[in-house]
Design a protein around this motif. Sequence first.
Motif, PDB file in Angstrom:
ATOM      1  N   TYR A  49      -7.975 -11.315  -8.705  1.00 27.14           N
ATOM      2  CA  TYR A  49      -6.798 -11.254  -7.826  1.00 27.14           C
ATOM      3  C   TYR A  49      -6.029  -9.945  -8.049  1.00 27.14           C
ATOM      4  O   TYR A  49      -5.639  -9.260  -7.101  1.00 27.14           O
ATOM      5  N   SER A  50      -5.827  -9.594  -9.320  1.00 35.84           N
ATOM      6  CA  SER A  50      -5.061  -8.391  -9.643  1.00 35.84           C
ATOM      7  C   SER A  50      -5.794  -7.122  -9.217  1.00 35.84           C
ATOM      8  O   SER A  50      -5.162  -6.149  -8.793  1.00 35.84           O
ATOM      9  N   ALA A  51      -7.130  -7.105  -9.339  1.00 40.91           N
ATOM     10  CA  ALA A  51      -7.897  -5.945  -8.899  1.00 40.91           C
ATOM     11  C   ALA A  51      -7.698  -5.694  -7.407  1.00 40.91           C
ATOM     12  O   ALA A  51      -7.530  -4.548  -6.961  1.00 40.91           O
ATOM     13  N   ILE A  52      -7.675  -6.769  -6.628  1.00 40.39           N
ATOM     14  CA  ILE A  52      -7.486  -6.626  -5.178  1.00 40.39           C
ATOM     15  C   ILE A  52      -6.077  -6.124  -4.857  1.00 40.39           C
ATOM     16  O   ILE A  52      -5.896  -5.193  -4.058  1.00 40.39           O
ATOM     17  N   LEU A  56      -4.731  -2.375  -3.216  1.00 40.88           N
ATOM     18  CA  LEU A  56      -3.807  -2.136  -2.107  1.00 40.88           C
ATOM     19  C   LEU A  56      -2.660  -1.229  -2.541  1.00 40.88           C
ATOM     20  O   LEU A  56      -2.245  -0.326  -1.810  1.00 40.88           O
ATOM     21  N   GLY A  57      -2.150  -1.466  -3.756  1.00 39.71           N
ATOM     22  CA  GLY A  57      -1.082  -0.620  -4.275  1.00 39.71           C
ATOM     23  C   GLY A  57      -1.530   0.816  -4.462  1.00 39.71           C
ATOM     24  O   GLY A  57      -0.769   1.762  -4.211  1.00 39.71           O
ATOM     25  N   THR A  58      -2.782   0.996  -4.888  1.00 34.93           N
ATOM     26  CA  THR A  58      -3.320   2.350  -5.068  1.00 34.93           C
ATOM     27  C   THR A  58      -3.339   3.119  -3.751  1.00 34.93           C
ATOM     28  O   THR A  58      -2.988   4.304  -3.701  1.00 34.93           O
ATOM     29  N   ILE A  59      -3.746   2.451  -2.679  1.00 34.64           N
ATOM     30  CA  ILE A  59      -3.788   3.110  -1.361  1.00 34.64           C
ATOM     31  C   ILE A  59      -2.395   3.595  -0.962  1.00 34.64           C
ATOM     32  O   ILE A  59      -2.215   4.733  -0.507  1.00 34.64           O
ATOM     33  N   ILE A  60      -1.398   2.744  -1.174  1.00 30.75           N
ATOM     34  CA  ILE A  60      -0.024   3.107  -0.804  1.00 30.75           C
ATOM     35  C   ILE A  60       0.463   4.297  -1.619  1.00 30.75           C
ATOM     36  O   ILE A  60       1.004   5.272  -1.077  1.00 30.75           O
ATOM     37  N   PHE A 210      -2.987   2.896 -10.347  1.00 28.45           N
ATOM     38  CA  PHE A 210      -4.349   3.362 -10.098  1.00 28.45           C
ATOM     39  C   PHE A 210      -5.252   3.093 -11.291  1.00 28.45           C
ATOM     40  O   PHE A 210      -6.378   2.601 -11.151  1.00 28.45           O
ATOM     41  N   GLN A 211      -4.760   3.378 -12.518  1.00 29.75           N
ATOM     42  CA  GLN A 211      -5.591   3.116 -13.690  1.00 29.75           C
ATOM     43  C   GLN A 211      -5.823   1.627 -13.861  1.00 29.75           C
ATOM     44  O   GLN A 211      -6.896   1.205 -14.285  1.00 29.75           O
ATOM     45  N   ALA A 212      -4.813   0.814 -13.514  1.00 28.74           N
ATOM     46  CA  ALA A 212      -4.982  -0.640 -13.609  1.00 28.74           C
ATOM     47  C   ALA A 212      -6.046  -1.115 -12.621  1.00 28.74           C
ATOM     48  O   ALA A 212      -6.819  -2.030 -12.919  1.00 28.74           O
ATOM     49  N   PHE A 213      -6.086  -0.491 -11.445  1.00 26.60           N
ATOM     50  CA  PHE A 213      -7.111  -0.847 -10.463  1.00 26.60           C
ATOM     51  C   PHE A 213      -8.508  -0.550 -11.002  1.00 26.60           C
ATOM     52  O   PHE A 213      -9.413  -1.388 -10.903  1.00 26.60           O
ATOM     53  N   LEU A 215      -9.438  -0.303 -14.135  1.00 33.41           N
ATOM     54  CA  LEU A 215      -9.666  -1.217 -15.254  1.00 33.41           C
ATOM     55  C   LEU A 215     -10.033  -2.611 -14.762  1.00 33.41           C
ATOM     56  O   LEU A 215     -11.036  -3.209 -15.187  1.00 33.41           O
ATOM     57  N   LEU A 216      -9.242  -3.153 -13.838  1.00 39.48           N
ATOM     58  CA  LEU A 216      -9.458  -4.517 -13.353  1.00 39.48           C
ATOM     59  C   LEU A 216     -10.705  -4.625 -12.489  1.00 39.48           C
ATOM     60  O   LEU A 216     -11.380  -5.655 -12.489  1.00 39.48           O
ATOM     61  N   LEU A 217     -11.022  -3.555 -11.760  1.00 41.36           N
ATOM     62  CA  LEU A 217     -12.245  -3.560 -10.958  1.00 41.36           C
ATOM     63  C   LEU A 217     -13.467  -3.680 -11.868  1.00 41.36           C
ATOM     64  O   LEU A 217     -14.404  -4.441 -11.577  1.00 41.36           O
ATOM     65  N   ALA A 218     -13.450  -2.952 -12.993  1.00 44.20           N
ATOM     66  CA  ALA A 218     -14.558  -3.061 -13.953  1.00 44.20           C
ATOM     67  C   ALA A 218     -14.638  -4.477 -14.519  1.00 44.20           C
ATOM     68  O   ALA A 218     -15.728  -5.041 -14.666  1.00 44.20           O
ATOM     69  N   GLY A 219     -13.475  -5.059 -14.844  1.00 42.45           N
ATOM     70  CA  GLY A 219     -13.467  -6.425 -15.354  1.00 42.45           C
ATOM     71  C   GLY A 219     -13.972  -7.418 -14.326  1.00 42.45           C
ATOM     72  O   GLY A 219     -14.717  -8.356 -14.657  1.00 42.45           O
TER      73      GLY A 219
END
Length: 276
Positions: A49-52, A56-60, A210-213, A215-219
Motif C-alpha cells: 500500500y505504501s509503495a503505491i 503517487l507522491g513521487t510523481i507530484i 522518492f527514496q521511500a518509494f 525502498l518500498l517498491l523493492a520490498g
Amino acid sequence: MDFRISLAGLMVGFLIGLTGMGGGSLLAPIMILLFRVPPLWAVTSDVTYSAITKGLGTIIHARQRQINFRAALWLACGSVPAILVSVFLVQYVRAHYGHLINTILLHAIGYTLMLVAVLLLVRPYLLRYAEKLASKRKKAALEAGESGNPGEGEEGNPPWYRRLLLILAGAFVGFLVGLTSVGSGTLIIVTLAFLYPELGPKKLVGTDIFQAFLLLLAGMVGYLSSGSINWQIVGLLLLGSLPGVYIGSKLSKFIPDQVLNPVLAVVLAVSGLKLI
C-alpha cells in the motif's frame, strides 16, 4: 470483504494528509490490534500500500522539482539490498520457525513505533534547523560572490563520507522497514536533515518520499515473489486512504504541527507498547 479496513485507510490517509509523514506508521498497528490481521499480512499489505502511495507522491514532487535524486539514490544503495535481506529473513523464519514469526514481527513493530514517536517530536526542530542553515549558506555564498562547491551542494555528487553515511542510514532503515513496514519516511528525513540541510524543508520531504518509494517498491517485489501479499486488504486500504489524503491535505493548514505531532507521537508510543 471487510470495509472497516477501508475506514481505517480513510483515517490513516487523513493523518498522512495532515502530517505529511508519521500518520502512515499507524496502519500496521491498526490492522493488528483492531482487525486482528496476522502481523505478516499487516506488514506485507502495508509495504505494498505504501509503495503505491509513495509512487503517487513521487510523481507530484518530481513535477515540482522537489527531489534530490543523487541523495535518494545513494540512500537506495543501502536500503534496497537491506530490505531484500529482511524480506528473505522473514520468509526463512516463516518457513522454518513458523510459530515464532508473528511474535518476532510484533516486537519489531512495537519497538520501531516507539522510535518513530520520538523522531516525530524531533522532526519539526530538525526541519527548522535545516531551513535556517540553508539560508545562512545561501547568504554566505552570495556575499562571497560564489556559487558554491558543486560537490557539497544540492546537485553535485556528495563527498565520500556523506555517501557512506547515506548508504549506512539507508541500510538500517531498509532492514527495519522490511520487518515492520514502519518508519520509511520519518526515520530517513532525520538523516537527510543532518546531511543535507541545504535542501530546505520542501526538497527534504520530496527526496524522502522518492527514496521511500524505491525502498518500498523493492520490498513489495520481494514479498510479491513469496506470495505473502493480501491484495484484498491492499485494495480496501487504497479505497479509503486516497480520499483521506485529499481531505487531510486540504485541512492541514488549519491544524498546526505543534498540536498534532505530540498527539500522534503519544498514539504511536502507546500502540508500540501494546504490541510488545
